[in-house]
Design a protein around this motif. Structure first.
Motif, PDB file in Angstrom:
ATOM      1  N   GLU A 171     -14.469   4.800   4.966  1.00 44.91           N
ATOM      2  CA  GLU A 171     -14.386   3.623   4.094  1.00 44.91           C
ATOM      3  C   GLU A 171     -13.331   2.902   4.634  1.00 44.91           C
ATOM      4  OE1 GLU A 171     -15.652   5.865  -0.166  1.00 44.91           O
ATOM      5  OE2 GLU A 171     -13.619   5.979   0.530  1.00 44.91           O
ATOM      6  N   ALA A 172     -12.173   3.313   5.230  1.00 50.57           N
ATOM      7  CA  ALA A 172     -11.293   2.493   5.837  1.00 50.57           C
ATOM      8  C   ALA A 172     -11.403   1.832   7.025  1.00 50.57           C
ATOM      9  CB  ALA A 172      -9.959   3.367   6.067  1.00 50.57           C
ATOM     10  N   LYS A 173     -12.279   2.218   7.925  1.00 47.62           N
ATOM     11  CA  LYS A 173     -12.481   1.624   9.015  1.00 47.62           C
ATOM     12  C   LYS A 173     -12.929   0.565   9.181  1.00 47.62           C
ATOM     13  CE  LYS A 173     -14.079   3.057  13.822  1.00 47.62           C
ATOM     14  NZ  LYS A 173     -14.734   4.067  14.587  1.00 47.62           N
ATOM     15  N   MET A 179      -5.813  -4.276   2.188  1.00 50.95           N
ATOM     16  CA  MET A 179      -6.706  -3.611   1.184  1.00 50.95           C
ATOM     17  C   MET A 179      -5.585  -2.738   0.363  1.00 50.95           C
ATOM     18  SD  MET A 179      -8.985  -0.560   2.753  1.00 50.95           S
ATOM     19  CE  MET A 179      -8.248   0.983   3.389  1.00 50.95           C
ATOM     20  N   LEU A 180      -4.624  -2.299   0.832  1.00 49.37           N
ATOM     21  CA  LEU A 180      -3.714  -1.675  -0.068  1.00 49.37           C
ATOM     22  C   LEU A 180      -2.583  -2.090  -0.689  1.00 49.37           C
ATOM     23  CD1 LEU A 180      -2.696   1.248   2.772  1.00 49.37           C
ATOM     24  CD2 LEU A 180      -4.490   1.395   0.935  1.00 49.37           C
ATOM     25  N   LYS A 181      -2.434  -3.521  -0.834  1.00 46.21           N
ATOM     26  CA  LYS A 181      -1.713  -4.462  -1.359  1.00 46.21           C
ATOM     27  C   LYS A 181      -1.491  -4.313  -2.888  1.00 46.21           C
ATOM     28  CE  LYS A 181      -0.743  -8.474   1.981  1.00 46.21           C
ATOM     29  NZ  LYS A 181      -0.861  -9.695   1.923  1.00 46.21           N
ATOM     30  N   SER A 182      -0.580  -4.316  -3.239  1.00 53.29           N
ATOM     31  CA  SER A 182      -0.291  -4.184  -4.911  1.00 53.29           C
ATOM     32  C   SER A 182      -0.098  -5.179  -5.483  1.00 53.29           C
ATOM     33  CB  SER A 182       0.673  -2.886  -5.087  1.00 53.29           C
ATOM     34  OG  SER A 182       2.067  -3.285  -4.758  1.00 53.29           O
ATOM     35  N   GLY A 183       0.481  -6.289  -4.683  1.00 49.68           N
ATOM     36  CA  GLY A 183       1.040  -7.418  -5.669  1.00 49.68           C
ATOM     37  C   GLY A 183       2.374  -7.332  -5.745  1.00 49.68           C
ATOM     38  N   ARG A 184       3.088  -6.299  -5.616  1.00 50.91           N
ATOM     39  CA  ARG A 184       4.437  -6.051  -6.140  1.00 50.91           C
ATOM     40  C   ARG A 184       5.427  -6.621  -5.070  1.00 50.91           C
ATOM     41  NH1 ARG A 184       5.141  -2.430 -10.560  1.00 50.91           N
ATOM     42  NH2 ARG A 184       3.352  -2.399 -11.647  1.00 50.91           N
ATOM     43  N   GLN A 185       5.045  -6.866  -3.716  1.00 49.91           N
ATOM     44  CA  GLN A 185       5.789  -7.212  -2.852  1.00 49.91           C
ATOM     45  C   GLN A 185       5.484  -8.857  -2.921  1.00 49.91           C
ATOM     46  OE1 GLN A 185       4.926  -3.995  -2.323  1.00 49.91           O
ATOM     47  NE2 GLN A 185       6.943  -3.101  -2.673  1.00 49.91           N
TER      48      GLN A 185
END
Length: 462
Positions: A171-173, A179-185
């Motif tokens: 799924e990650a390849k 895609m892991l971004k949370s929007g918190r940074q």
């Protein structure tokens, strides 16, 4: 090659001449050798000795070389095998390589060719061993490992990455790591992040990401650039650790420490902790205010001995040593020294800090007894004054008592005199009253006598 690091080569050949020639060549190259003349002996040595490389003849009595090679594959014996044969049969060569042989050499074996083949086989096997070791380490690692190209496209991820993010390797390849971004940074955070790694530097720090199921988590990540053969960056490798639970524990611990600090600051008396070297590791606000120091001043190797006058410091050190040994201290009163040089009396009550049954410091409380000492002095003065007044009053009472005794004596005499006067006055009054009566009676008698005399005279005259 040093004796203790030399590799061991097992030479298996039913031809004594071929075996001896091969052994001599191999020994000249600096390797240890073992020998066998048949397949069964070869298998026994493989199972009971540390063999680094096998030089194996194909045609032997009993188990031939191909059967031994098949045995090695089935039993996962991880050593390089070089097949030797007097036949140039291509099918045998192909079959040998198919079964896992590193190389296929023809007899008579050329010394130079054998040397190169041995070195290459051992080096390649060592590299493969390291690759397998690194692969196993990455696969079994509890940390997430992900490799991306220079644009952030994922090319590899381990099971640890799946455990953290929820994305399988398939799924990650091919997907971007973003895609892991949370929007918190912030955008500035990511800009500095990419500037760091694309400039060839390692980035490490905490970042809040989002799992496949949408749940936010905190990870500690180390991202390293991987340069290519020309030195240019071709990939990035990231090692990730899920620290969500640890962050919560740290936050809970920080909250607990904050609560403890706030509660400690509410205590009006100084609270303190020291390490084994008697350096202060904690002090509450009352303690800091009382002695006049700031929190920053006592943070680094600040000895508690500095809070007492010099002549008290040896006694303080003795008390600290006694506390570490669990020896009770009888006198807790000392003379403390403030930052501005003023002194005051203080009582110190302390006990050792234990961690897993081992003393690691001292915890205690101090009591400023200036007012108490002043009150004791005032009380002593009052007691002295009271004692003096009591003595004075006692003397006055003694004098008064003596006067009262004298007055009682005089009163007794007065009562006695009054009694005597009363007893005397009664007959005197009786006599005085009767004397007047008698006087009248006597006067009457005298008058009668005069009358009688007159009558008598008159009678005589006649």
């Amino acid at each position: 090659m040093p004796e203790d690091t030399a590799k061991t080569v097992l030479v298996v050949d039913d031809s004594t001449i071929s075996r001896v020639v091969a052994v001599q060549i191999i020994k000249k190259l600096g390797y240890h050798t073992l020998q066998a003349d048949n397949g069964d002996s070869c298998i026994e040595l493989l199972n009971n000795s540390n063999i680094d490389l096998l030089l194996l003849d194909i045609h032997m009595p009993g188990k031939n070389g191909l059967e031994v090679l098949d045995y090695i594959r089935e039993h996962n014996i991880m050593i390089p095998v070089i097949m030797i044969s007097g036949s140039s049969d291509i099918e045998q060569a192909v079959q040998s390589l198919t079964l896992g042989a590193y190389e296929y050499l023809l007899k008579p074996v050329n010394a130079d060719r054998l040397e190169v083949t041995l070195k290459n086989a051992l080096n390649e096997f060592e590299l493969r061993r390291k690759v397998r070791l690194f692969s196993a380490a990455i696969t079994e690692s509890p940390f997430g490992v992900v490799i991306t190209d220079k644009k952030g496209i994922i090319e590899y991820s381990n099971p640890g990455f799946t455990a953290i993010t929820g994305y399988t390797e398939n799924e990650a390849k091919g997907r971007n790591i973003c895609m892991l971004k949370s929007g918190r940074q912030s955008k500035l955070f990511y800009r500095k992040f990419w500037q760091t790694i694309t400039s060839g530097n390692i980035w490490q720090g905490e970042i809040i990401n989002r799992r496949k199921n949408g749940e936010l988590y905190t990870e500690y990540s180390i991202v390293s650039p991987i340069p290519g053969t020309n030195g240019a960056i071709t990939h990035f490798i990231s090692i990730k650790q899920d620290i969500t639970l640890r962050k919560k524990e740290q936050e809970a611990l920080a909250e607990s420490e904050q609560r403890f600090q706030e509660l400690a600051d509410l205590v009006p008396q100084p609270l303190f902790e020291t390490d084994l070297k008697a350096n202060i590791t904690f002090a509450n606000k009352s303690g800091l205010d009382l002695f006049g120091f700031s929190k920053e001043e006592i943070e680094h190797n600040f000895s508690c001995l500095r809070l007492f006058v010099p002549e008290e410091q040896s006694r303080i050190q003795t008390a600290i040593t006694s506390s570490f040994k669990g020896i009770p201290i009888e006198n807790h009163e000392y003379t403390a020294l403030k930052k501005d040089g003023t002194t005051f009396p203080i009582l110190i009550y302390s006990s050792p800090i234990l961690r897993n049954g081992t003393v690691c410091g001292i915890r205690g409380i101090g009591l400023d007894i200036t007012e108490r000492k002043r009150s004791e002095e005032v009380l002593r003065e009052l007691n002295q004054t009271l004692e003096e007044r009591v003595e004075e009053r006692t003397r006055e009472l003694e004098i008064t008592h003596q006067q009262m005794v004298l007055q009682e004596k005089l009163a007794s005499i007065g009562q006695l005199a009054a009694g005597l006067a009363h007893e005397i006055n009664n007959p005197v009054n009786f006599l005085r009253i009767n004397h007047a009566t008698l006087k009248e009676d006597i006067g009457d008698l005298r008058h009668l006598l005069r009358e009688y005399r007159t009558i008598i005279l008159s009678a005589e005259t006649i």
